[in-house]
Design a protein around this motif. Sequence first.
Motif, PDB file in Angstrom:
ATOM      1  N   LYS A   4      10.448  -4.814  -0.854  1.00  0.00           N
ATOM      2  CA  LYS A   4       9.576  -4.253  -1.887  1.00  0.00           C
ATOM      3  C   LYS A   4       8.564  -3.287  -1.290  1.00  0.00           C
ATOM      4  O   LYS A   4       8.369  -2.192  -1.809  1.00  0.00           O
ATOM      5  CB  LYS A   4       8.843  -5.369  -2.642  1.00  0.00           C
ATOM      6  CG  LYS A   4       9.709  -6.113  -3.622  1.00  0.00           C
ATOM      7  CD  LYS A   4       8.903  -7.119  -4.415  1.00  0.00           C
ATOM      8  CE  LYS A   4       9.762  -7.793  -5.453  1.00  0.00           C
ATOM      9  NZ  LYS A   4       9.006  -8.684  -6.326  1.00  0.00           N
ATOM     10  N   GLU A   5       7.904  -3.714  -0.221  1.00  0.00           N
ATOM     11  CA  GLU A   5       6.879  -2.856   0.395  1.00  0.00           C
ATOM     12  C   GLU A   5       7.482  -1.570   0.943  1.00  0.00           C
ATOM     13  O   GLU A   5       6.908  -0.502   0.809  1.00  0.00           O
ATOM     14  CB  GLU A   5       6.131  -3.605   1.501  1.00  0.00           C
ATOM     15  CG  GLU A   5       5.050  -4.507   0.991  1.00  0.00           C
ATOM     16  CD  GLU A   5       4.005  -3.794   0.130  1.00  0.00           C
ATOM     17  OE1 GLU A   5       3.518  -2.707   0.507  1.00  0.00           O
ATOM     18  OE2 GLU A   5       3.687  -4.324  -0.946  1.00  0.00           O
ATOM     19  N   GLU A   6       8.627  -1.690   1.558  1.00  0.00           N
ATOM     20  CA  GLU A   6       9.292  -0.524   2.130  1.00  0.00           C
ATOM     21  C   GLU A   6       9.646   0.479   1.028  1.00  0.00           C
ATOM     22  O   GLU A   6       9.414   1.680   1.148  1.00  0.00           O
ATOM     23  CB  GLU A   6      10.548  -0.978   2.875  1.00  0.00           C
ATOM     24  CG  GLU A   6      11.230   0.107   3.667  1.00  0.00           C
ATOM     25  CD  GLU A   6      12.409  -0.423   4.461  1.00  0.00           C
ATOM     26  OE1 GLU A   6      12.861   0.319   5.357  1.00  0.00           O
ATOM     27  OE2 GLU A   6      12.897  -1.542   4.182  1.00  0.00           O
ATOM     28  N   ILE A   7      10.178  -0.019  -0.073  1.00  0.00           N
ATOM     29  CA  ILE A   7      10.553   0.855  -1.188  1.00  0.00           C
ATOM     30  C   ILE A   7       9.309   1.429  -1.856  1.00  0.00           C
ATOM     31  O   ILE A   7       9.276   2.616  -2.203  1.00  0.00           O
ATOM     32  CB  ILE A   7      11.464   0.088  -2.180  1.00  0.00           C
ATOM     33  CG1 ILE A   7      12.832  -0.140  -1.513  1.00  0.00           C
ATOM     34  CG2 ILE A   7      11.604   0.829  -3.507  1.00  0.00           C
ATOM     35  CD1 ILE A   7      13.764  -1.055  -2.272  1.00  0.00           C
ATOM     36  N   LEU A   8       8.277   0.621  -2.011  1.00  0.00           N
ATOM     37  CA  LEU A   8       7.022   1.126  -2.578  1.00  0.00           C
ATOM     38  C   LEU A   8       6.447   2.257  -1.733  1.00  0.00           C
ATOM     39  O   LEU A   8       5.990   3.272  -2.268  1.00  0.00           O
ATOM     40  CB  LEU A   8       5.987   0.006  -2.691  1.00  0.00           C
ATOM     41  CG  LEU A   8       5.932  -0.752  -3.990  1.00  0.00           C
ATOM     42  CD1 LEU A   8       4.916  -1.874  -3.902  1.00  0.00           C
ATOM     43  CD2 LEU A   8       5.634   0.147  -5.160  1.00  0.00           C
ATOM     44  N   ASP A   9       6.454   2.090  -0.422  1.00  0.00           N
ATOM     45  CA  ASP A   9       5.945   3.139   0.464  1.00  0.00           C
ATOM     46  C   ASP A   9       6.724   4.436   0.279  1.00  0.00           C
ATOM     47  O   ASP A   9       6.140   5.523   0.220  1.00  0.00           O
ATOM     48  CB  ASP A   9       6.002   2.697   1.926  1.00  0.00           C
ATOM     49  CG  ASP A   9       4.924   1.682   2.277  1.00  0.00           C
ATOM     50  OD1 ASP A   9       3.961   1.535   1.487  1.00  0.00           O
ATOM     51  OD2 ASP A   9       5.047   1.027   3.331  1.00  0.00           O
ATOM     52  N   LEU A  10       8.037   4.324   0.179  1.00  0.00           N
ATOM     53  CA  LEU A  10       8.860   5.523  -0.021  1.00  0.00           C
ATOM     54  C   LEU A  10       8.557   6.174  -1.370  1.00  0.00           C
ATOM     55  O   LEU A  10       8.443   7.404  -1.467  1.00  0.00           O
ATOM     56  CB  LEU A  10      10.346   5.170   0.079  1.00  0.00           C
ATOM     57  CG  LEU A  10      10.839   4.796   1.476  1.00  0.00           C
ATOM     58  CD1 LEU A  10      12.234   4.196   1.411  1.00  0.00           C
ATOM     59  CD2 LEU A  10      10.813   6.013   2.385  1.00  0.00           C
ATOM     60  N   LEU A  11       8.414   5.374  -2.422  1.00  0.00           N
ATOM     61  CA  LEU A  11       8.128   5.920  -3.748  1.00  0.00           C
ATOM     62  C   LEU A  11       6.716   6.487  -3.851  1.00  0.00           C
ATOM     63  O   LEU A  11       6.493   7.455  -4.583  1.00  0.00           O
ATOM     64  CB  LEU A  11       8.354   4.862  -4.830  1.00  0.00           C
ATOM     65  CG  LEU A  11       9.815   4.497  -5.071  1.00  0.00           C
ATOM     66  CD1 LEU A  11       9.925   3.316  -6.029  1.00  0.00           C
ATOM     67  CD2 LEU A  11      10.594   5.692  -5.600  1.00  0.00           C
ATOM     68  N   ARG A  12       5.779   5.909  -3.114  1.00  0.00           N
ATOM     69  CA  ARG A  12       4.416   6.468  -3.093  1.00  0.00           C
ATOM     70  C   ARG A  12       4.438   7.879  -2.522  1.00  0.00           C
ATOM     71  O   ARG A  12       3.721   8.754  -2.979  1.00  0.00           O
ATOM     72  CB  ARG A  12       3.491   5.604  -2.235  1.00  0.00           C
ATOM     73  CG  ARG A  12       2.957   4.394  -2.919  1.00  0.00           C
ATOM     74  CD  ARG A  12       1.939   3.679  -2.003  1.00  0.00           C
ATOM     75  NE  ARG A  12       1.600   2.395  -2.519  1.00  0.00           N
ATOM     76  CZ  ARG A  12       1.994   1.236  -1.999  1.00  0.00           C
ATOM     77  NH1 ARG A  12       2.735   1.204  -0.903  1.00  0.00           N
ATOM     78  NH2 ARG A  12       1.647   0.102  -2.544  1.00  0.00           N
ATOM     79  N   GLU A  13       5.267   8.058  -1.519  1.00  0.00           N
ATOM     80  CA  GLU A  13       5.363   9.367  -0.869  1.00  0.00           C
ATOM     81  C   GLU A  13       6.147  10.360  -1.714  1.00  0.00           C
ATOM     82  O   GLU A  13       5.815  11.535  -1.775  1.00  0.00           O
ATOM     83  CB  GLU A  13       6.010   9.202   0.512  1.00  0.00           C
ATOM     84  CG  GLU A  13       6.016  10.435   1.361  1.00  0.00           C
ATOM     85  CD  GLU A  13       4.623  10.954   1.690  1.00  0.00           C
ATOM     86  OE1 GLU A  13       4.470  12.197   1.766  1.00  0.00           O
ATOM     87  OE2 GLU A  13       3.694  10.143   1.846  1.00  0.00           O
ATOM     88  N   ASN A  14       7.203   9.879  -2.383  1.00  0.00           N
ATOM     89  CA  ASN A  14       8.026  10.772  -3.194  1.00  0.00           C
ATOM     90  C   ASN A  14       8.700   9.957  -4.300  1.00  0.00           C
ATOM     91  O   ASN A  14       9.746   9.332  -4.079  1.00  0.00           O
ATOM     92  CB  ASN A  14       9.079  11.468  -2.332  1.00  0.00           C
ATOM     93  CG  ASN A  14       9.933  12.434  -3.123  1.00  0.00           C
ATOM     94  OD1 ASN A  14       9.778  12.575  -4.344  1.00  0.00           O
ATOM     95  ND2 ASN A  14      10.847  13.105  -2.454  1.00  0.00           N
ATOM     96  N   ALA A  15       8.133   9.983  -5.482  1.00  0.00           N
ATOM     97  CA  ALA A  15       8.649   9.186  -6.610  1.00  0.00           C
ATOM     98  C   ALA A  15       9.971   9.726  -7.146  1.00  0.00           C
ATOM     99  O   ALA A  15      10.605   9.082  -7.969  1.00  0.00           O
ATOM    100  CB  ALA A  15       7.613   9.126  -7.727  1.00  0.00           C
ATOM    101  N   ARG A  16      10.388  10.882  -6.673  1.00  0.00           N
ATOM    102  CA  ARG A  16      11.651  11.462  -7.142  1.00  0.00           C
ATOM    103  C   ARG A  16      12.854  11.027  -6.312  1.00  0.00           C
ATOM    104  O   ARG A  16      13.980  11.424  -6.603  1.00  0.00           O
ATOM    105  CB  ARG A  16      11.555  12.985  -7.138  1.00  0.00           C
ATOM    106  CG  ARG A  16      10.548  13.495  -8.162  1.00  0.00           C
ATOM    107  CD  ARG A  16      10.564  14.979  -8.253  1.00  0.00           C
ATOM    108  NE  ARG A  16      11.829  15.393  -8.858  1.00  0.00           N
ATOM    109  CZ  ARG A  16      12.191  16.649  -9.014  1.00  0.00           C
ATOM    110  NH1 ARG A  16      11.406  17.615  -8.604  1.00  0.00           N
ATOM    111  NH2 ARG A  16      13.351  16.950  -9.557  1.00  0.00           N
ATOM    112  N   LEU A  17      12.626  10.208  -5.311  1.00  0.00           N
ATOM    113  CA  LEU A  17      13.762   9.730  -4.509  1.00  0.00           C
ATOM    114  C   LEU A  17      14.713   8.942  -5.397  1.00  0.00           C
ATOM    115  O   LEU A  17      14.288   8.114  -6.204  1.00  0.00           O
ATOM    116  CB  LEU A  17      13.281   8.822  -3.379  1.00  0.00           C
ATOM    117  CG  LEU A  17      12.587   9.481  -2.199  1.00  0.00           C
ATOM    118  CD1 LEU A  17      12.034   8.420  -1.246  1.00  0.00           C
ATOM    119  CD2 LEU A  17      13.534  10.406  -1.454  1.00  0.00           C
ATOM    120  N   SER A  18      15.976   9.197  -5.218  1.00  0.00           N
ATOM    121  CA  SER A  18      16.978   8.446  -5.991  1.00  0.00           C
ATOM    122  C   SER A  18      17.234   7.104  -5.317  1.00  0.00           C
ATOM    123  O   SER A  18      16.925   6.913  -4.141  1.00  0.00           O
ATOM    124  CB  SER A  18      18.280   9.245  -6.057  1.00  0.00           C
ATOM    125  OG  SER A  18      18.872   9.300  -4.771  1.00  0.00           O
TER     126      SER A  18
END
Length: 164
Positions: A4-18
């Motif tokens: 969860k944290e890893e995915i949240l960090d990625l989405l915080r940086e770029n919410a458009r990631l698929s």
Amino acid sequence: MDGKEEILDLLRENARLSAEDISAMTKKSEAEVNAIIKSLEDEGVILKYAAIVNPEKDETCRDKVFAEIEIQCAPEREHGFDKIAERIYRFPQVKSLYLMSGGYDLKVVIEGDNLRDVASFVSSKLSTLNGVRSTKTHFLLKKYKENDVLYVEDESDRREGVMA
């Protein structure tokens, strides 16, 4: 770091990631990524996906006026500052509202079409609320950086001069 944290960090940086991109970056299956994102949304951890727009380059935003207002107010018995905060955040002009420590209690960020709109909001709506003791309004003149996003373009020449 859990998934969860890893995915949240990625989405915080770029919410458009698929989910496919996140899957490749985290070594999780696309189904796992989708399930984690869905659970984060269901739990209210992820509240919204939004674009960050440079107001200087957006014609609809360019002439808007933003103000930060410091409010001193009296907390209500059994509710503290929550009830007055609720009355304030329901106004459509209010973009952000924070409970603060220090010399004032609440910080409000509002948006108006012009200075008169902001002044009218403060004088007729905000300062007349029960419990509001005083307000101090500060107008935003220029955004340089917000939420780790730079709004200014670095146009300086960083090359070093050469001496002969």
